[in-house]
Write a protein that holds these residues in place. Structure first.
Motif, PDB file in Angstrom:
ATOM      1  N   GLY A  79       1.673  -5.514  10.738  1.00 41.38           N
ATOM      2  CA  GLY A  79       2.785  -6.034  11.520  1.00 41.38           C
ATOM      3  C   GLY A  79       2.463  -7.355  12.198  1.00 41.38           C
ATOM      4  O   GLY A  79       3.309  -8.252  12.281  1.00 41.38           O
ATOM      5  N   LEU A  80       1.235  -7.500  12.665  1.00 42.40           N
ATOM      6  CA  LEU A  80       0.828  -8.742  13.313  1.00 42.40           C
ATOM      7  C   LEU A  80       0.807  -9.901  12.320  1.00 42.40           C
ATOM      8  O   LEU A  80       1.071 -11.053  12.684  1.00 42.40           O
ATOM      9  CB  LEU A  80      -0.552  -8.569  13.952  1.00 42.40           C
ATOM     10  N   ILE A  81       0.501  -9.602  11.067  1.00 38.30           N
ATOM     11  CA  ILE A  81       0.480 -10.639  10.027  1.00 38.30           C
ATOM     12  C   ILE A  81       1.891 -11.068   9.634  1.00 38.30           C
ATOM     13  O   ILE A  81       2.206 -12.256   9.549  1.00 38.30           O
ATOM     14  CB  ILE A  81      -0.289 -10.135   8.792  1.00 38.30           C
ATOM     15  N   THR A  82       2.764 -10.106   9.409  1.00 37.42           N
ATOM     16  CA  THR A  82       4.094 -10.406   8.872  1.00 37.42           C
ATOM     17  C   THR A  82       5.143 -10.657   9.938  1.00 37.42           C
ATOM     18  O   THR A  82       6.171 -11.270   9.670  1.00 37.42           O
ATOM     19  CB  THR A  82       4.589  -9.246   7.998  1.00 37.42           C
ATOM     20  N   ASP A  84       8.333 -10.289  11.902  1.00 38.50           N
ATOM     21  CA  ASP A  84       9.616  -9.708  11.497  1.00 38.50           C
ATOM     22  C   ASP A  84      10.184 -10.369  10.236  1.00 38.50           C
ATOM     23  O   ASP A  84      11.398 -10.350  10.018  1.00 38.50           O
ATOM     24  CB  ASP A  84      10.632  -9.794  12.630  1.00 38.50           C
ATOM     25  N   ASP A  85       9.297 -10.916   9.413  1.00 36.25           N
ATOM     26  CA  ASP A  85       9.710 -11.545   8.152  1.00 36.25           C
ATOM     27  C   ASP A  85       9.843 -10.468   7.079  1.00 36.25           C
ATOM     28  O   ASP A  85       8.837  -9.933   6.606  1.00 36.25           O
ATOM     29  CB  ASP A  85       8.672 -12.582   7.733  1.00 36.25           C
ATOM     30  N   PRO A  86      11.065 -10.107   6.663  1.00 32.70           N
ATOM     31  CA  PRO A  86      11.236  -9.014   5.701  1.00 32.70           C
ATOM     32  C   PRO A  86      10.597  -9.300   4.345  1.00 32.70           C
ATOM     33  O   PRO A  86      10.102  -8.376   3.700  1.00 32.70           O
ATOM     34  CB  PRO A  86      12.756  -8.861   5.581  1.00 32.70           C
ATOM     35  N   TYR A  87      10.602 -10.558   3.921  1.00 31.56           N
ATOM     36  CA  TYR A  87       9.952 -10.886   2.643  1.00 31.56           C
ATOM     37  C   TYR A  87       8.447 -10.654   2.743  1.00 31.56           C
ATOM     38  O   TYR A  87       7.834 -10.075   1.836  1.00 31.56           O
ATOM     39  CB  TYR A  87      10.230 -12.335   2.238  1.00 31.56           C
ATOM     40  N   ALA A  88       7.839 -11.087   3.845  1.00 29.33           N
ATOM     41  CA  ALA A  88       6.400 -10.900   4.027  1.00 29.33           C
ATOM     42  C   ALA A  88       6.037  -9.420   4.102  1.00 29.33           C
ATOM     43  O   ALA A  88       5.004  -8.994   3.585  1.00 29.33           O
ATOM     44  CB  ALA A  88       5.936 -11.618   5.293  1.00 29.33           C
ATOM     45  N   VAL A  89       6.902  -8.635   4.739  1.00 26.42           N
ATOM     46  CA  VAL A  89       6.656  -7.193   4.816  1.00 26.42           C
ATOM     47  C   VAL A  89       6.641  -6.584   3.422  1.00 26.42           C
ATOM     48  O   VAL A  89       5.745  -5.800   3.075  1.00 26.42           O
ATOM     49  CB  VAL A  89       7.726  -6.508   5.699  1.00 26.42           C
ATOM     50  N   GLU A  90       7.614  -6.941   2.603  1.00 24.47           N
ATOM     51  CA  GLU A  90       7.723  -6.361   1.267  1.00 24.47           C
ATOM     52  C   GLU A  90       6.613  -6.846   0.336  1.00 24.47           C
ATOM     53  O   GLU A  90       6.196  -6.131  -0.574  1.00 24.47           O
ATOM     54  CB  GLU A  90       9.085  -6.693   0.667  1.00 24.47           C
ATOM     55  N   PRO A  97      -2.801 -13.899   2.568  1.00 27.69           N
ATOM     56  CA  PRO A  97      -3.830 -14.948   2.495  1.00 27.69           C
ATOM     57  C   PRO A  97      -3.342 -16.334   2.892  1.00 27.69           C
ATOM     58  O   PRO A  97      -4.168 -17.219   3.174  1.00 27.69           O
ATOM     59  CB  PRO A  97      -4.242 -14.922   1.014  1.00 27.69           C
ATOM     60  N   ASN A  98      -2.023 -16.536   2.935  1.00 27.65           N
ATOM     61  CA  ASN A  98      -1.472 -17.864   3.203  1.00 27.65           C
ATOM     62  C   ASN A  98      -1.001 -18.042   4.646  1.00 27.65           C
ATOM     63  O   ASN A  98      -0.463 -19.097   4.990  1.00 27.65           O
ATOM     64  CB  ASN A  98      -0.302 -18.129   2.251  1.00 27.65           C
ATOM     65  N   VAL A  99      -1.181 -17.013   5.469  1.00 26.62           N
ATOM     66  CA  VAL A  99      -0.807 -17.076   6.880  1.00 26.62           C
ATOM     67  C   VAL A  99      -2.008 -16.621   7.697  1.00 26.62           C
ATOM     68  O   VAL A  99      -2.990 -16.108   7.141  1.00 26.62           O
ATOM     69  CB  VAL A  99       0.423 -16.186   7.163  1.00 26.62           C
ATOM     70  N   PRO A 100      -1.982 -16.783   9.020  1.00 24.85           N
ATOM     71  CA  PRO A 100      -3.097 -16.266   9.826  1.00 24.85           C
ATOM     72  C   PRO A 100      -3.355 -14.786   9.532  1.00 24.85           C
ATOM     73  O   PRO A 100      -2.441 -13.962   9.633  1.00 24.85           O
ATOM     74  CB  PRO A 100      -2.609 -16.491  11.258  1.00 24.85           C
ATOM     75  N   HIS A 101      -4.590 -14.460   9.164  1.00 20.82           N
ATOM     76  CA  HIS A 101      -4.884 -13.082   8.748  1.00 20.82           C
ATOM     77  C   HIS A 101      -6.305 -12.654   9.101  1.00 20.82           C
ATOM     78  O   HIS A 101      -6.779 -11.638   8.608  1.00 20.82           O
ATOM     79  CB  HIS A 101      -4.670 -12.921   7.240  1.00 20.82           C
ATOM     80  N   GLU A 102      -6.979 -13.404   9.957  1.00 18.95           N
ATOM     81  CA  GLU A 102      -8.336 -13.030  10.352  1.00 18.95           C
ATOM     82  C   GLU A 102      -8.318 -12.167  11.606  1.00 18.95           C
ATOM     83  O   GLU A 102      -7.625 -12.480  12.582  1.00 18.95           O
ATOM     84  CB  GLU A 102      -9.189 -14.274  10.602  1.00 18.95           C
ATOM     85  N   ILE A 103      -9.060 -11.079  11.550  1.00 20.93           N
ATOM     86  CA  ILE A 103      -9.205 -10.164  12.680  1.00 20.93           C
ATOM     87  C   ILE A 103     -10.604 -10.340  13.264  1.00 20.93           C
ATOM     88  O   ILE A 103     -11.607 -10.139  12.565  1.00 20.93           O
ATOM     89  CB  ILE A 103      -8.997  -8.704  12.239  1.00 20.93           C
ATOM     90  N   LEU A 104     -10.668 -10.712  14.524  1.00 17.36           N
ATOM     91  CA  LEU A 104     -11.962 -10.861  15.192  1.00 17.36           C
ATOM     92  C   LEU A 104     -12.504  -9.484  15.555  1.00 17.36           C
ATOM     93  O   LEU A 104     -11.789  -8.652  16.128  1.00 17.36           O
ATOM     94  CB  LEU A 104     -11.822 -11.718  16.442  1.00 17.36           C
ATOM     95  N   LEU A 105     -13.768  -9.254  15.220  1.00 17.24           N
ATOM     96  CA  LEU A 105     -14.403  -7.957  15.460  1.00 17.24           C
ATOM     97  C   LEU A 105     -15.874  -8.191  15.755  1.00 17.24           C
ATOM     98  O   LEU A 105     -16.580  -8.821  14.957  1.00 17.24           O
ATOM     99  CB  LEU A 105     -14.253  -7.060  14.219  1.00 17.24           C
TER     100      LEU A 105
END
Length: 367
Positions: A79-82, A84-90, A97-105
């Motif tokens: 949810g944090l990646i997508t 409320d973009d319905p296309y990104a969710v689907e 890979p083309n949007v912010p997707h790194e999780i700091l751990l």
């Protein structure tokens, strides 16, 4: 064929462990599960209303029920990646890979709790960015790791994690607020479940560990983050759904949460029977507190391999191989000691454990 005749009932002196079915259920929880299983409901409405009820118990803005804490972590990050973009969710894994997707751990939090937490992050289309080292981390290292690719910080509140030389949750929270960075806490097995909502944006719990409900998970937190996660229900969340019986059982467990929790004094009383094991050759016992600060007292059994018939590792294996398998907390068996957790013990279990240890290690011990 009655498969139950082929099963071995185990004694759980380890804790609320997934490999042993986590928790036993109260009569009220099973009654509510029966009610849920015997009736039909509009599932979308049931999920929505139950989420609001869960949020009320946890003092958060909203919540959703999943099939595990692991699923909650995955759905939160998806949810944090997508958003409320319905296309990104689907098309999550194409878009991620083309949007912010790194999780700091923090490296000391990159644990395997029965499955690697990194796997749950990857399922969401995200990538773990480790910070620090196995023996410590500091705040400047965390701050330097934040980039335009960062989507959230994952903090694991667990005894599995490195405890020394690590920033506190409060320090991490303050930094996340400074950078407007969502903070997700994995608090799967933690007590004090109503205390996390003000300390993070999202929190994942197991419904079957401290809460003692059926196998399930909870994702709770602030809007709009919960709404983002809910959008994934018809997609990757389809593999993480729960049945109506689970919803009712979990709500009953939440309503009763804390009512039957053993106090530290009650735990100590349950453990006194094991003190007599100190009469066995090469065995010493002591009361120990939970290293992660949870309200748990355990009995630690130290094994001197030069005097005892078995070393700690051999003892752990022998206990599992008996007619009634006995599981202890054996994370430090390589260091020569094991722990016994009183919380999961059923009536008569302590006596069986003492008798079995007597058989394996030597002299007669009377309960």
């Amino acid at each position: 064929m009655n498969f139950k005749q082929k099963l071995h009932k185990a004694i759980n002196a380890s804790g609320r462990m997934t490999i042993l079915g986590v928790s036993t259920l109260s009569d009220r929880v099973t009654e509510e599960m029966r009610y849920g299983g015997k009736h039909y409901f509009e599932m979308a409405d049931l999920y929505e209303q139950s989420g609001k009820a869960v949020a009320a118990y946890l003092n958060t803005e909203d919540a959703m029920i999943t099939n595990s804490a692991s699923a909650s972590i995955t759905l939160a990050i998806a949810g944090l990646i997508t958003k409320d973009d319905p296309y990104a969710v689907e098309h999550l894994h194409k878009v991620a890979p083309n949007v912010p997707h790194e999780i700091l751990l923090m490296k000391g939090h990159n644990v395997n709790y029965g499955a690697p937490i990194e796997t749950m992050v990857s399922l969401a289309g995200a990538k773990v960015k480790e910070i620090g080292y196995a023996n410590g981390c500091d705040m400047p290292q965390i701050e330097q790791a934040i980039t335009e690719k960062t989507v959230a910080f994952l903090f694991v509140q667990s005894h599995h994690c490195v405890q020394k030389n690590m920033p506190s949750l409060e320090e991490v929270r303050n930094l996340c607020l400074q950078y407007d960075l969502p903070l997700l806490i994995d608090a799967a097995a933690e007590d004090g479940i109503d205390q996390f909502g003000t300390r993070c944006d999202l929190v994942a719990f197991s419904g079957s560990k401290a809460i003692e409900g059926p196998s399930s998970g909870i994702l709770a937190g602030a809007e709009p983050f919960i709404s983002y996660a809910k959008m994934h229900r018809p997609y990757i969340g389809r593999a993480m759904k729960v049945g109506k019986e689970t919803v009712f059982g979990l709500l009953a467990a939440l309503e009763d949460y804390g009512k039957n929790t053993m106090t530290l004094k009650e735990q100590e009383n349950e453990l006194r029977v094991f003190q007599s094991l100190s009469t066995l050759p090469g065995v010493e016992t002591a009361m120990t507190e939970d290293p992660a600060g949870r309200p748990i007292t355990r009995c630690r059994i130290y094994i001197d391999p030069s005097k005892a018939k078995l070393n700690a590792r051999q003892l752990v294996q022998a206990l599992k191989e008996g007619d009634t398998p006995i599981y202890t907390r054996d994370y430090h068996a390589n260091e020569g000691h094991i722990d016994l957790d009183p919380r999961p013990l059923l009536p008569g279990d302590a006596t069986i454990i003492v008798e079995r240890l007597n058989e394996l290690l030597g002299d007669s011990v009377h309960v």
